[in-house]
Design an enzyme around this catalytic site. Structure first.
Site, PDB file in Angstrom:
ATOM      1  N   GLN A  14       0.859  -1.184   0.000  1.00  0.00           N
ATOM      2  CA  GLN A  14       0.000   0.000   0.000  1.00  0.00           C
ATOM      3  C   GLN A  14       0.896   1.236   0.000  1.00  0.00           C
ATOM      4  O   GLN A  14       1.494   1.592   1.013  1.00  0.00           O
ATOM      5  CB  GLN A  14      -0.932  -0.030   1.204  1.00  0.00           C
ATOM      6  CG  GLN A  14      -1.782  -1.306   1.278  1.00  0.00           C
ATOM      7  CD  GLN A  14      -2.779  -1.417   0.135  1.00  0.00           C
ATOM      8  OE1 GLN A  14      -3.787  -0.708   0.101  1.00  0.00           O
ATOM      9  NE2 GLN A  14      -2.508  -2.311  -0.811  1.00  0.00           N
ATOM     10  N   ARG A  31      -4.302   3.320   4.802  1.00  0.00           N
ATOM     11  CA  ARG A  31      -3.614   4.086   3.777  1.00  0.00           C
ATOM     12  C   ARG A  31      -4.058   3.617   2.394  1.00  0.00           C
ATOM     13  O   ARG A  31      -4.519   2.484   2.209  1.00  0.00           O
ATOM     14  CB  ARG A  31      -2.108   3.956   3.918  1.00  0.00           C
ATOM     15  CG  ARG A  31      -1.557   2.581   3.640  1.00  0.00           C
ATOM     16  CD  ARG A  31      -0.104   2.413   4.095  1.00  0.00           C
ATOM     17  NE  ARG A  31       0.765   3.486   3.671  1.00  0.00           N
ATOM     18  CZ  ARG A  31       1.231   4.436   4.501  1.00  0.00           C
ATOM     19  NH1 ARG A  31       0.898   4.425   5.793  1.00  0.00           N
ATOM     20  NH2 ARG A  31       2.031   5.373   4.047  1.00  0.00           N
ATOM     21  N   ALA A  76     -11.620   1.871   4.840  1.00  0.00           N
ATOM     22  CA  ALA A  76     -10.659   1.094   4.061  1.00  0.00           C
ATOM     23  C   ALA A  76      -9.862   1.988   3.109  1.00  0.00           C
ATOM     24  O   ALA A  76     -10.092   3.197   2.996  1.00  0.00           O
ATOM     25  CB  ALA A  76     -11.389   0.001   3.289  1.00  0.00           C
ATOM     26  N   HIS A  77      -8.920   1.346   2.401  1.00  0.00           N
ATOM     27  CA  HIS A  77      -8.023   2.109   1.533  1.00  0.00           C
ATOM     28  C   HIS A  77      -8.776   2.784   0.386  1.00  0.00           C
ATOM     29  O   HIS A  77      -9.764   2.280  -0.129  1.00  0.00           O
ATOM     30  CB  HIS A  77      -6.881   1.232   1.009  1.00  0.00           C
ATOM     31  CG  HIS A  77      -7.308   0.029   0.223  1.00  0.00           C
ATOM     32  ND1 HIS A  77      -6.412  -0.893  -0.256  1.00  0.00           N
ATOM     33  CD2 HIS A  77      -8.528  -0.423  -0.180  1.00  0.00           C
ATOM     34  CE1 HIS A  77      -7.053  -1.840  -0.918  1.00  0.00           C
ATOM     35  NE2 HIS A  77      -8.333  -1.574  -0.877  1.00  0.00           N
ATOM     36  N   ASN A  78      -8.260   3.969   0.030  1.00  0.00           N
ATOM     37  CA  ASN A  78      -8.746   4.758  -1.112  1.00  0.00           C
ATOM     38  C   ASN A  78     -10.127   5.377  -0.909  1.00  0.00           C
ATOM     39  O   ASN A  78     -10.677   5.970  -1.840  1.00  0.00           O
ATOM     40  CB  ASN A  78      -8.775   3.928  -2.401  1.00  0.00           C
ATOM     41  CG  ASN A  78      -7.478   3.192  -2.651  1.00  0.00           C
ATOM     42  OD1 ASN A  78      -6.405   3.741  -2.450  1.00  0.00           O
ATOM     43  ND2 ASN A  78      -7.572   1.935  -3.062  1.00  0.00           N
TER      44      ASN A  78
END
EC number: 2.3.1.191
Length: 361
Positions: free
Chosen positions: A222, A242, A263-265
């Protein structure tokens, strides 16, 4: 609420309003005798004492005004006029938005009670030689501030906080005890992050890799970070992963409750409020000024437009393009009744086909 200040520090009502940031609220004091009490704290109508100010924001509690022992009560103009007509001799603070004025005064009392942490670095903290601790910042016991990190002017880190490599904490932000910022996390000004929150842990990214064995997964590093805007509050034990490539972004003024998983993004727009135990899967975008009830769940890769309210417990599995309130919770019932209803739900498709056949007959 208990009295927050001793009598020697309690301001007179007019001084309190001057100190308490009443900008934009158009407040006026209405005292039948002209006397202005000292105010040492804030209480409810039922519990406030002779040196506390109370407020009325919900009409259902108006009957409590007659019996309150509060030194003063924050009310709207129409309520003040009605109570005066009934013979009330209370001191009123007349304001269009009593609940907001209460919030502003509570902020002032909280700051007076808590005070500012001592500026400087505690001897037990570990600060990298190239980290920057700006003027007035406070780094508490057992903190770690890694290489290239920056702690802004007037910011404070409670005991045991970790600020990773290249991460930044904006001016006048406060991290309570044991907050963890991984590498590449950027927190704006005036943020509040509560204990146990973790920002910047790896997102849940894995690719199927048959070279490692049947059904095996290979890790996707990530490479993004986390960006948190100004005036954000993040609750205890909330986690923000991240991004995989680009940063996960939390907009200005966002309020996150405890035990939220982002969560990511993910991107959350300005001034959105999210209650406890919500899960937001990867790459979902939530717009500005949204309200998300507790335990709602979002599937990944969705887009939620501005000004949407999601009721508590609602599973959101598709994008929302029209502002409004959305609810998808099946109401609870006695267990036996629920089992009978669940059995019927499983047959809905069949029943629908049978109804259509009857309609065509």
């Amino acid at each position: 609420m208990p009295v927050l200040l001793d009598s020697s520090r309690a301001p007179r009502l007019d001084a309190l309003l001057s100190k308490g940031n009443t900008q934009g609220l158009e407040c006026q004091i209405d005292s039948p005798t002209g006397d202005l009490p000292l105010i040492a704290g804030i209480g409810t109508l039922a519990s406030a004492g002779a040196q506390e100010i109370a407020f009325l924001s919900n009409p259902r509690y108006q009957s409590q005004v007659a019996s309150t022992a509060a030194a003063a009560v924050i009310v709207t103009l129409d309520v003040a006029q009605a109570l005066r007509a009934q013979g009330s001799t209370l001191v009123f603070v007349v304001c269009r938005h009593p609940y907001l004025l209460y919030a502003r005064l509570a902020q002032w009392f909280d700051a007076e009670r808590r005070g500012l942490p001592p500026a400087g670095v505690h001897p037990s903290a570990v600060v990298a030689p190239d980290a920057v601790i700006e003027e007035g910042a406070s780094v508490g016991p057992q903190c770690v501030v890694d290489s290239g990190a920056r702690i802004g002017r007037g910011a404070s880190l409670g005991p045991g906080c970790i600020v990773g490599q290249g991460s930044t904490v904006g001016a006048n932000s406060r991290l309570h005890a044991r907050v963890t910022l991984y590498d590449g996390v950027h927190v704006g000004a005036r943020a509040i992050i509560h204990s146990g929150a973790v920002l910047g842990a790896d997102g849940f990214g894995f690719a199927p890799d048959p070279t490692l064995g049947k059904g095996a997964w290979g890790k996707i590093p990530q490479l993004g970070g986390v960006t948190v805007g100004n005036d954000v509050e993040i609750g205890a034990n909330t986690t923000i992963d991240r991004g995989a490539i680009e940063n996960t972004i939390i907009g200005d003024g966002v309020k996150l409750d405890n035990l939220i998983m982002i969560a990511h993004n993910v991107r959350i727009g300005a001034h959105t409020a999210v209650a406890a135990c919500v899960g937001i899967a990867g790459s979902t975008v939530i717009g500005e000024r949204c309200i998300v009830g507790g335990a709602a769940m979002f599937s990944g890769h969705l887009s939620i437009c501005d000004d949407v309210t999601i009721s508590g417990g609602t599973p959101v599995t598709s994008s929302i393009t029209k502002p409004g309130r959305y609810t998808g919770v099946y109401p609870y019932s006695e267990h036996g009744e629920w089992q009978r209803n669940a059995a019927v739900i499983q047959q809905l498709a069949l029943l629908r086909r049978r109804v259509r056949a009857l309609e065509k007959a």
